[in-house]
Design a protein around this motif. Structure first.
Motif, PDB file in Angstrom:
ATOM      1  N   UNK A  42      22.814  53.963  37.895  1.00 20.26           N
ATOM      2  CA  UNK A  42      24.009  54.718  37.505  1.00 20.26           C
ATOM      3  C   UNK A  42      25.291  53.931  37.782  1.00 20.26           C
ATOM      4  N   UNK A  43      26.364  54.363  37.122  1.00 22.83           N
ATOM      5  CA  UNK A  43      27.699  53.813  37.331  1.00 22.83           C
ATOM      6  C   UNK A  43      28.622  54.928  37.810  1.00 22.83           C
ATOM      7  N   UNK A  44      29.392  54.653  38.839  1.00 25.86           N
ATOM      8  CA  UNK A  44      30.356  55.624  39.361  1.00 25.86           C
ATOM      9  C   UNK A  44      31.765  55.102  39.145  1.00 25.86           C
ATOM     10  N   UNK A 108      30.863  45.484  41.353  1.00 23.97           N
ATOM     11  CA  UNK A 108      32.171  46.135  41.241  1.00 23.97           C
ATOM     12  C   UNK A 108      32.817  45.627  39.956  1.00 23.97           C
ATOM     13  N   UNK A 109      33.372  46.569  39.195  1.00 21.36           N
ATOM     14  CA  UNK A 109      33.962  46.228  37.894  1.00 21.36           C
ATOM     15  C   UNK A 109      35.345  46.863  37.792  1.00 21.36           C
ATOM     16  N   UNK A 110      36.326  46.059  37.340  1.00 21.98           N
ATOM     17  CA  UNK A 110      37.696  46.540  37.193  1.00 21.98           C
ATOM     18  C   UNK A 110      38.201  46.198  35.798  1.00 21.98           C
ATOM     19  N   UNK A 173      44.278  51.764  35.009  1.00 23.14           N
ATOM     20  CA  UNK A 173      43.407  50.993  35.904  1.00 23.14           C
ATOM     21  C   UNK A 173      42.105  51.770  36.088  1.00 23.14           C
ATOM     22  N   UNK A 174      41.004  51.076  35.906  1.00 26.79           N
ATOM     23  CA  UNK A 174      39.696  51.707  36.064  1.00 26.79           C
ATOM     24  C   UNK A 174      38.835  50.825  36.956  1.00 26.79           C
ATOM     25  N   UNK A 175      38.324  51.416  38.048  1.00 29.27           N
ATOM     26  CA  UNK A 175      37.464  50.690  38.992  1.00 29.27           C
ATOM     27  C   UNK A 175      36.135  51.418  39.093  1.00 29.27           C
ATOM     28  N   UNK A 176      35.042  50.666  38.917  1.00 25.00           N
ATOM     29  CA  UNK A 176      33.710  51.254  38.879  1.00 25.00           C
ATOM     30  C   UNK A 176      32.759  50.490  39.801  1.00 25.00           C
TER      31      UNK A 176
END
Length: 450
Positions: A42-44, A108-110, A173-176
């Motif tokens: 999963x991705x949060x 971690x993805x931004x 801004x999106x951080x996952x």
């Protein structure tokens, strides 16, 4: 226009027209289960923020454990509180181990503004300077890690991780976190940011990328480091070097962390750094050795400073080394292109395991960052074979009953534990929505002040 690179403390001497806010894993029911559980695969979404603004600080701590035996604690009771009872394997109470690879399996993805691809994509641990999936406490200006002494230098040991690189954005801004592991990930986090009324002009977006060579393509791993034979081989173009960063655009490189597992048993760091800027075919910036790039000398020492140092020393770990160098007062500027590489041994004769996270700022358009698949990210471990007994003990009826009882209890425990994992993981999506709703509310209130 020249900038004062040491003026960040001056920001405290004037009043800013900004609004401070935070996205976090706090228990939005008001209770004390202040973590998210991210299921395998999963991705949060940790934060989804409307701009203009700037992220100033990220704090993260995580847990990911393998259950080897049934606990005598009831899963429902232990599943309804913060996961503190599992930290220590008390005899006969818990039998759990930290997953040794999850710092590399979790990403971690931004993503900034309206760019399609991410500007940051790296293993969670390596982004925060945890190399080889083994945390070690250290402190620098942009990053620090604090690990419990009993878990330092262990695969998958728990740690507190902080990043202080500023990350500006104008629209979004999106951080996952992406869990590419086979087990659920427990995630505590704070993402502290500011909102502004005006967009940041000439914005440079924060970027980070990770890559690994296992092994590096060495030509003479059976030749001694720094020997006359090796030193007689020239390397002027750096084409076979380990590639730390290669990006097109306009911006400035601000540093890296480097993880090396050295196999030869000699010295891993005899190679030079080489930097190509814009249209260069041969590097105009040349170093004198890996330890010199990391601002040490005569090998790497067991110390750290705000800008450079050793996080993990190969002399303490039978070959595992993690080093860092941050160009905070001396960024390396480029207008079209930059390529940063380092020799793995002089003239690239060594075949070691190298992995690097590079950090830089870049103006639009930003090239989407990619990463190697999960099976190519797993850290190597030095292992030994467990000897087998000279003869097999014949099990008595009591011994057989002990195994039967354990297996029966384990089957029931797994069912109950799985249900608690399902319930805890189900809390994550509403918490994601709650964070986004809160960020939008803060943004609306701030906009009214214009």
């Amino acid at each position: 226009m020249q900038k004062n690179n040491m003026s960040f403390l001056k920001n405290l001497t004037t009043v800013a027209d900004a609004r401070t806010a935070r996205a976090s894993s706090w228990d939005q029911s008001g209770r004390n289960k202040d973590y998210w559980l991210v299921n395998a695969g999963d991705t949060a979404v940790m934060a989804d923020i409307e701009g203009p603004g700037c992220i100033n600080h990220i704090w993260v701590t995580t847990f990911c454990r393998e259950i080897l035996g049934p606990s005598i604690q009831h899963p429902v009771l232990s599943g309804s509180v913060a996961p503190v009872t599992e930290m220590e394997n008390a005899e006969g109470v818990n039998w759990e181990l930290n997953d040794p690879d999850y710092y590399r399996k979790v990403l971690i993805r931004m993503t900034w503004d309206d760019f399609e691809g991410p500007s940051v994509l790296a293993p969670l641990g390596d982004f925060f300077c945890i190399g080889h999936s083994m945390p070690s406490s250290f402190s620098s200006i942009p990053f620090n890690v604090s690990s419990r002494p009993c878990e330092e230098l262990t695969f998958g040991g728990t740690a507190s991780m902080n990043c202080y690189f500023p990350m500006p954005f104008n629209k979004r801004a999106k951080i996952e976190v992406i869990n590419e592991n086979e087990r659920p990930l427990g995630l505590f986090f704070h993402i502290d940011y500011e909102l502004y009324h005006e967009e940041t002009p000439d914005i440079a977006y924060f970027q980070a990328a990770w890559r690994r060579d296992l092994p590096c393509s060495g030509w003479g791993n059976d030749l001694c480091v720094n020997s006359p034979e090796v030193n007689s081989v020239p390397n002027l173009d750096g084409k076979e070097n380990f590639l730390m960063l290669d990006t097109k655009g306009r911006g400035h490189y601000v540093g890296c962390n480097l993880s090396v597992l050295h196999f030869q048993g000699s010295w891993w760091g005899e190679g030079d750094d080489m930097i190509l800027i814009d249209d260069e075919e041969e590097p105009s910036i040349n170093g004198t050795g890996a330890e010199d790039y990391f601002n040490h000398a005569w090998g790497m020492q067991r110390n750290q400073s705000p800008y450079n140092g050793t996080i993990m020393h190969d002399g303490d770990t039978k070959g595992y080394q993690v080093s860092y160098r941050f160009h905070l007062t001396d960024p390396i500027h480029f207008k079209k292109h930059i390529q940063i590489s380092m020799e793995h041994g002089h003239a690239n004769h060594l075949s070691d395991d190298w992995a690097c996270t590079a950090y830089w700022y870049q103006a639009a358009p930003v090239t989407a960052v990619t990463i190697q698949p999960v099976e190519e990210r797993i850290p190597l471990k030095r292992t030994f074979d467990i000897p087998k007994p000279a003869h097999q003990v014949e099990l008595t009826p009591e011994m057989q009953e002990a195994y039967r009882s354990r297996n029966e209890r384990m089957e029931k425990f797994k069912v109950e534990k799985a249900e608690q994992i399902r319930l805890n993981a189900a809390r994550t999506a509403p918490s994601e929505a709650g964070n986004k709703e809160l960020a939008h509310k803060v943004k609306e209130e701030f906009d009214k002040e214009k």
